[in-house]
Write a protein that holds these residues in place. Structure first.
Motif, PDB file in Angstrom:
ATOM      1  N   HIS A 230      34.700 -44.830  54.249  1.00 47.96           N
ATOM      2  CA  HIS A 230      35.386 -45.925  53.568  1.00 47.96           C
ATOM      3  C   HIS A 230      36.062 -46.865  54.570  1.00 47.96           C
ATOM      4  CE1 HIS A 230      35.223 -43.174  49.972  1.00 47.96           C
ATOM      5  NE2 HIS A 230      34.853 -44.334  49.445  1.00 47.96           N
ATOM      6  N   LEU A 297      35.450 -50.585  50.723  1.00 52.83           N
ATOM      7  CA  LEU A 297      33.995 -50.614  50.850  1.00 52.83           C
ATOM      8  C   LEU A 297      33.470 -49.232  51.195  1.00 52.83           C
ATOM      9  CD1 LEU A 297      31.643 -52.679  50.783  1.00 52.83           C
ATOM     10  CD2 LEU A 297      31.907 -52.889  53.260  1.00 52.83           C
ATOM     11  N   ASP A 298      32.466 -48.788  50.433  1.00 55.15           N
ATOM     12  CA  ASP A 298      31.725 -47.564  50.744  1.00 55.15           C
ATOM     13  C   ASP A 298      30.610 -47.963  51.709  1.00 55.15           C
ATOM     14  OD1 ASP A 298      29.857 -45.445  50.773  1.00 55.15           O
ATOM     15  OD2 ASP A 298      30.575 -44.725  48.835  1.00 55.15           O
ATOM     16  N   SER A 301      26.832 -46.602  50.733  1.00 53.55           N
ATOM     17  CA  SER A 301      26.102 -47.186  49.602  1.00 53.55           C
ATOM     18  C   SER A 301      26.205 -48.716  49.560  1.00 53.55           C
ATOM     19  CB  SER A 301      26.646 -46.615  48.295  1.00 53.55           C
ATOM     20  OG  SER A 301      27.982 -47.043  48.077  1.00 53.55           O
ATOM     21  N   ARG A 303      28.636 -50.168  48.136  1.00 59.42           N
ATOM     22  CA  ARG A 303      29.412 -50.467  46.941  1.00 59.42           C
ATOM     23  C   ARG A 303      30.853 -50.817  47.335  1.00 59.42           C
ATOM     24  NH1 ARG A 303      30.618 -46.112  42.103  1.00 59.42           N
ATOM     25  NH2 ARG A 303      31.389 -47.586  40.527  1.00 59.42           N
ATOM     26  N   TRP A 305      34.895 -52.684  46.061  1.00 61.42           N
ATOM     27  CA  TRP A 305      35.855 -53.065  45.025  1.00 61.42           C
ATOM     28  C   TRP A 305      36.855 -54.034  45.661  1.00 61.42           C
ATOM     29  CZ3 TRP A 305      34.066 -48.333  46.227  1.00 61.42           C
ATOM     30  CH2 TRP A 305      33.359 -47.630  45.237  1.00 61.42           C
ATOM     31  N   GLU A 345      33.934 -55.483  41.108  1.00 53.89           N
ATOM     32  CA  GLU A 345      33.063 -54.482  41.713  1.00 53.89           C
ATOM     33  C   GLU A 345      31.763 -55.162  42.129  1.00 53.89           C
ATOM     34  OE1 GLU A 345      30.992 -50.160  40.709  1.00 53.89           O
ATOM     35  OE2 GLU A 345      32.602 -50.937  39.430  1.00 53.89           O
ATOM     36  N   THR A 347      28.122 -54.868  45.142  1.00 57.05           N
ATOM     37  CA  THR A 347      27.333 -54.078  46.089  1.00 57.05           C
ATOM     38  C   THR A 347      26.740 -55.011  47.129  1.00 57.05           C
ATOM     39  OG1 THR A 347      26.766 -52.425  44.415  1.00 57.05           O
ATOM     40  CG2 THR A 347      25.392 -52.502  46.394  1.00 57.05           C
ATOM     41  N   THR A 349      23.960 -55.427  50.014  1.00 53.74           N
ATOM     42  CA  THR A 349      22.712 -54.891  50.550  1.00 53.74           C
ATOM     43  C   THR A 349      22.399 -55.583  51.864  1.00 53.74           C
ATOM     44  OG1 THR A 349      21.440 -56.506  49.268  1.00 53.74           O
ATOM     45  CG2 THR A 349      21.865 -54.387  48.236  1.00 53.74           C
TER      46      THR A 349
END
Length: 594
Positions: A230, A297-298, A301, A303, A305, A345, A347, A349
């Motif tokens: 994270h 931030l993850d 993945s 993903r 917030w 939320e 994502t 890429t």
């Protein structure tokens, strides 16, 4: 109460006998350290008391020039004492002693009229400089009053009046120089709160640009690895700019908590809600608030917030698709009690970009970019550094010196090198600094390592100097520490230098040591270091590179300061006495040292 002279407490002393100082602290060792520094200024008297109530008695019976007081004391604390004195005996200037745990009280004291602030444990040279500056200020004030009195008495003599007015202008110019020097010092301190270097994250890169509108500013940003996967990103903008905004940004930094008490990662809405609660209780002045964005931030993945407290829209630009504007999700921090914050939320890429920025980007001159222009720039194919540079040039084109702070933070999911650009603004470069900034550089040639130490080197460089020395000695048989441009070293760096020399006595030597620095070695009985000074100076290799400051937690920084002072204390009985209070205080504050 201890007194250095035999003058009775009820006697007012004439100016010609020298200044009168009062030291207020419940720790006798701290009083001894401060009194030692004051005793070198030829005072008429140095008084010592251990709490605020005793200090009140002295202030009611004697004319005191400068009071040096701790914040936390029994019976009456330093801040309460200062506020009482401003009403009942406002003549003295006040210097506040404060540790990290009472930093907020020190800030309040400065806002309430204290002349200066010294960190605890105090060092004799810093005490001496701070009090000398206070006495210079008193003399300037006395001179100003004298000149104005002479002007009133000689209205009929125009020539004398003009001459005296010129003297007043000279005094004011000196005062302006003192203020500017203080601002330059504040800028160095504030920049130390910014991240020194970006985290290295495979598959991700980031670019920043930070430019305060003046010597100090109200913008703040950070990027922190919270655990193995994270990343926490934050950007903030305090209301206004200049000194007041800078103090708000420092307050924001101190109150920012991204983990709970169980070391669990907090969601963005939780971070902002906790911040708002803390800041609302502290910010009572009208117009005092902070806008901020926090992103979690993850990294595995992609993903993420995002929660925004009244901040400018963040721009998310997918490699494929239309840009998204992530608007604010709640009010600015410090405005509403119990405010709640929603979250966006998203994502990211491969190839996606996200831009965080402060409103100084949008509110500059007539050519300042709009949010839509930022989105277009993200999609233009420019590299990250060029993109931020072009946006900054547009934002400041046609703007005078009184511009807002500008900060931009660009995150991209791609391989590449990250870079944080915190260059000193042009406005600050125009002024002569109070002391040359510290700089460490490294290089090697034919198996011989070199480290160049320049400027006034402080505790912020201690761990970097130690780590770099150890790393270079693993690769090279010899290490030369070049001090040709070193003007001063504080006690933490001196202790660290002694550790480096004595840990590798056959491999380390020093060169180009100035008389002032050599005098420091002599005064602290650093015999081993003196024995390793090479009388011959070797040329430094070409292509020396800067050594970045180590990114340390307060506990790690405290451990380095403690280790250095324990080293110095072991060298002589005088050192042991001089640094006993420092060592004991640091041991008490660090976990696991009690």
């Amino acid at each position: 109460m201890a007194m250095t002279n035999s003058v009775s407490p009820g006697t007012d002393l004439p100016d010609k006998l020298g200044p009168v100082f009062l030291v207020v602290d419940d720790d006798p060792m701290v009083r001894k350290i401060v009194t030692r520094g004051l005793g070198q200024l030829n005072p008429a008297k140095v008084l010592e008391v251990e709490d605020g109530l005793e200090a009140q008695k002295v202030l009611q019976t004697m004319a005191i020039d400068v009071v040096v007081t701790d914040v936390v004391m029994p019976n009456m604390d330093g801040l309460e004492l200062m506020k009482w004195a401003q009403e009942h005996c406002p003549q003295p200037l006040w210097i506040i002693l404060s540790g990290l745990e009472t930093f907020d009280a020190a800030v309040e004291a400065l806002q309430s009229g204290a002349f200066d602030y010294l960190p605890k444990p105090p060092e004799v040279p810093r005490v001496r400089v701070a009090v000398r500056n206070a006495m210079d200020h008193i003399e300037l004030e006395r001179e100003r009053k004298r000149l104005y009195a002479e002007l009133e008495d000689s209205n009929s003599q125009l020539a004398e009046k003009v001459d005296q007015l010129q003297q007043v202008c000279h005094v004011l110019q000196n005062q302006a120089a003192v203020i500017q020097a203080d601002l330059n010092r504040a800028e160095i301190i504030q920049r130390a709160l910014l991240p020194q270097e970006p985290p290295v994250i495979p598959g991700w890169c980031m670019e920043t640009l930070y430019r305060p509108g003046s010597s100090v500013g109200g913008d703040f940003y950070d990027a922190v690895m919270l655990d193995e996967k994270h990343l926490g990103l934050v950007i903030a903008d305090a209301a206004g700019h200049g000194v007041a905004a800078a103090m708000l940004s420092v307050l924001f930094k101190l109150r920012l908590k991204q983990l709970d008490r169980h070391e669990k990662v907090l969601m963005p809405n939780q971070v902002l809600e906790r911040l708002n609660s803390r800041l609302y209780d502290m910010l009572s002045a009208p117009g005092a608030f902070i806008t901020a964005v926090y992103v979690l931030l993850d990294l595995h993945s992609g993903r993420g917030w995002l929660a925004s407290a009244g901040h400018t829209p963040c721009v998310l630009n997918p490699a494929k698709g239309s840009p998204l504007m992530l608007e604010r999700t709640g009010p600015a921090l410090g405005l509403e009690p119990g405010a709640g914050y929603d979250e966006h939320e998203f994502t990211l890429t491969d190839g996606d970009r996200m831009m965080l920025y402060t409103d100084g980007v949008l509110d500059g001159g007539p050519d300042s970019p709009r949010t839509e222009d930022i989105a277009d720039a993200l999609n233009s194919g420019q590299n990250r550094e060029e993109l931020l540079g072009n946006l900054y040039a547009s934002a400041v084109r046609g703007v005078g010196s009184d511009r807002d702070d500008i900060t931009m933070f660009l995150l991209e999911r791609a391989e590449g090198e990250s870079h944080f650009d915190d260059a000193v603004p042009r406005e600050t470069q125009q002024h002569e600094p109070l002391a040359p900034p510290p700089e460490l550089q490294q290089g090697s040639s034919d198996g011989h390592a070199y480290i160049s130490i320049s400027g006034a080197v402080t505790w912020l460089c201690g761990q970097s100097l130690l780590d770099c020395s150890n790393a270079m000695l693993e690769q090279c048989a010899e290490l030369t520490l070049d001090l040709g441009n070193c003007e001063h070293m504080d006690s933490t760096c001196l202790g660290t230098l002694h550790e480096i020399v004595t840990s590798h006595p056959e491999s380390v030597n020093l060169q180009a040591v100035s008389p002032d620095v050599r005098k420091l070695f002599d005064e602290l009985s650093m015999t081993s270091v003196l024995e390793h000074i090479n009388p011959n100076t070797q040329s430094l290799p070409h292509g020396m590179t800067a050594i970045n400051a180590a990114s340390l937690s307060p506990e790690q920084q405290g451990a380095r300061i403690l280790g250095a002072h324990e080293t110095l204390a072991s060298l002589s009985a005088e050192n042991q006495e001089q640094f006993r209070a420092v060592v004991n205080s640091l041991r008490a504050d660090l976990p696991g040292e009690n």
